[in-house]
Write a protein that holds these residues in place. Structure first.
Motif, mmCIF file in Angstrom:
data_model
loop_
_atom_site.group_PDB
_atom_site.id
_atom_site.type_symbol
_atom_site.label_atom_id
_atom_site.label_comp_id
_atom_site.label_asym_id
_atom_site.label_seq_id
_atom_site.Cartn_x
_atom_site.Cartn_y
_atom_site.Cartn_z
ATOM 1 N N HIS A 158 0.920 -0.947 -0.009
ATOM 2 C CA HIS A 158 -0.129 -0.031 0.020
ATOM 3 C C HIS A 158 0.973 1.369 0.063
ATOM 4 C CE1 HIS A 158 -3.461 2.572 0.626
ATOM 5 N NE2 HIS A 158 -2.747 3.030 1.557
ATOM 6 N N HIS B 49 1.020 5.556 -2.160
ATOM 7 C CA HIS B 49 0.305 6.669 -2.925
ATOM 8 C C HIS B 49 1.590 7.382 -3.315
ATOM 9 C CE1 HIS B 49 -3.494 6.226 -0.658
ATOM 10 N NE2 HIS B 49 -2.682 6.043 0.410
ATOM 11 N N HIS C 154 -9.189 1.551 1.638
ATOM 12 C CA HIS C 154 -8.720 1.767 2.886
ATOM 13 C C HIS C 154 -9.828 1.468 3.849
ATOM 14 C CE1 HIS C 154 -6.380 5.378 1.185
ATOM 15 N NE2 HIS C 154 -5.556 4.798 2.028
ATOM 16 N N HIS D 102 -4.609 -0.786 6.364
ATOM 17 C CA HIS D 102 -4.613 -0.332 7.750
ATOM 18 C C HIS D 102 -5.415 -1.078 8.812
ATOM 19 C CE1 HIS D 102 -2.564 3.380 6.460
ATOM 20 N NE2 HIS D 102 -3.452 3.885 5.383
ATOM 21 N N ASP E 49 2.804 2.934 2.999
ATOM 22 C CA ASP E 49 1.865 3.928 2.753
ATOM 23 C C ASP E 49 2.578 5.379 2.268
ATOM 24 O OD1 ASP E 49 -0.547 5.362 2.768
ATOM 25 O OD2 ASP E 49 -0.906 5.431 4.741
HETATM 26 ZN ZN LIG Z 1 -3.257 5.067 2.100
#
Ligand SMILES: [Zn+2]
Length: 468
Positions: free
Chosen positions: A58, A60, A226, A263, A314
């Protein structure tokens, strides 16, 4: 064309190590045994440790452009600040995909899941730029364009009744963009995979989730979102659905064995049972959970309940790095503080299994990658055990997972293609990339965000904080 990695150390089951040769032909592992015949190319594996590549499950990528600059805020205010900053352009999205690939490769990863932020009006250009970046780098990529149809303010509980303001036409437009991107870019054989990926219950309508489930069924795709990152989201789910967010995802038909959920900090015991029954994957992002004060995900409970768990970095503005080995280390030892029963604690061997096979399973690739197994694709990482940070000569997995390895990745392959050799990513001009990341910027601290100023008093009230 085949190659042999000679005299390399690999973990032995159930404990210990052995020295073997590993043969790779046409991108697959064809033999693992001592003293194999040499194939066309020979790689010296002596004093090196071979492991399956990890999955950065995960991130971005475009957040790289806001790395290190957002003040210490909880998620809801952090994201408000983020959206006040200029969006990355498609050209920047290409560079941050390259940067994310390079940092992942040099910290043990051979696969990345990019929950990619899209600029309104430039959605397909952003996806195309990320695809190009990952293809140029040669890393295996799951591009999960981040789509949402509720405004940011909807992500904070109202303290009253939830009112959706999503417009059906916007929802359908976004789903149509994803469908176009699937047709244009989804190519698993080339290592590029598209994933329907609503942002989360906090910013998406029911129709968005249902549309993503439908796309995943029609095109045989993974799903990603998420889930319960913050206490506020737990409260919001009750306000919005009258049940937990995990229960609601189950109702949408969103949970399955190819669904990965970033998460999962605020899962209840019942939620954990739901995820275990659905065989869905929890992606643990410990650094951003600490950075944003989200909490400590109940990872030991998940493991005991049989939930598959993998690791993610993340995005680089809530971490603020992209070092997968760091995420694995912190994500493993963090939980020792949550359970006095030390027999439940995560061992380095277990960490490796979670990072590699756990990551693969979450992407429906448990039979294809994620372990040193004859017949699997050669997504491999070779660590230099003579590196100062992995010395002296004790337990290699303890050194790698609990230590602080720096520049320990000697080589990496994706489907048998060599992407890292002699500690250098061979597919990317990293020197040029450094200049391209350096030149457009300046050294400065972030200015206060007007939107955070607007949202913070409501956030403080709903979360029971004293007025400013
Ligand atoms: Zn995220």
């Amino acid at each position: 064309v085949g190659f042999t990695i000679q005299n390399v150390l690999i973990p032995d089951e159930p404990s210990g190590y052995k020295t073997v040769d590993v043969q790779i032909v046409d991108g697959r592992i064809t033999a693992i045994a001592p003293k194999l015949p040499e194939l066309e190319v020979v790689v010296d594996g002596s004093n090196k440790l071979l492991l399956p590549g990890f999955v950065n499950a995960h991130t971005h990528s475009t957040e790289m452009w806001q790395r290190g600059m957002i003040p210490p805020y909880p998620l809801e205010l952090w994201i408000t600040h983020l959206y006040d900053l200029p969006l990355a352009t498609p050209e920047q999205a290409y560079l941050s995909a390259l940067g994310t690939a390079v940092e992942t490769l040099l910290s043990g990863g051979t696969c990345v899941v990019d929950h990619l932020v899209l600029n309104p009006g430039q959605e397909l250009e952003m996806i195309a730029a990320a695809v190009r970046g990952y293809q140029d780098a040669g890393i295996r990529a799951f591009i999960a364009p981040l789509i949402q149809d509720e405004p940011l303010e909807a992500g904070i509980p109202s303290g009253g009744v939830f009112q959706s303001v999503a417009e059906r036409s916007q929802t359908l437009d976004l789903l149509a963009i994803i469908e176009t991107a699937i047709a244009e870019f989804h190519n698993p054989a080339a290592g590029i995979n598209l994933v329907p990926a609503p942002t989360g219950i906090q910013l998406c309508s029911d129709a968005m989730f249902e549309g993503c489930v439908e796309l995943s069924q029609r095109y045989d795709l993974c799903l990603h979102t998420h889930l319960l990152e913050t206490k506020a989201q737990q409260m919001l789910a009750q306000e919005k659905y009258g049940c937990s967010a995990a229960e609601q995802l189950q109702k949408f038909g969103f949970l399955g064995p190819r669904t990965s959920l970033a998460h999962c900090v605020w899962l209840t015991d019942r939620d954990i049972e739901i995820l275990a029954a659905a065989q869905s994957t929890v992606v643990h992002n410990p650094l951003s959970n600490l950075r944003l004060g989200s909490g400590i995900a109940p990872i030991l409970k998940c493991l005991q309940a049989g939930v598959n768990v993998s690791f993610g970095c993340d995005g680089s503005s809530s971490n603020d790095g992209q070092d997968l080995l760091e995420a694995v280390k912190i994500g493993s030892i963090l939980h020792n503080t949550t359970d006095f029963e030390y027999q439940n604690w995560i061992t380095p061997r277990k960490s490796v299994e979670m990072a590699a096979l756990g990551g693969a399973k979450g992407l429906g690739l448990g039979d294809a990658i994620g372990s040193l197994t004859v017949g699997k694709q050669a997504d491999l990482v070779l660590y230099d055990l003579m590196n100062l940070s992995l010395l002296p000569r004790t337990d290699p997995l303890g050194l790698l997972i609990w230590g602080r390895p720096t520049q320990a990745v000697h080589s990496a392959w994706v489907a048998g293609k060599r992407i890292v050799a002699d500690h250098q990513v061979v597919t990317v001009d990293v020197e040029q990339l450094r200049q391209q990341l350096f030149e457009p910027g300046e050294w400065h601290s972030a200015l206060p965000s007007p939107r955070v100023a607007e949202s913070s008093s409501h956030y403080r009230k709903v979360m029971g904080l004293s007025p400013e």
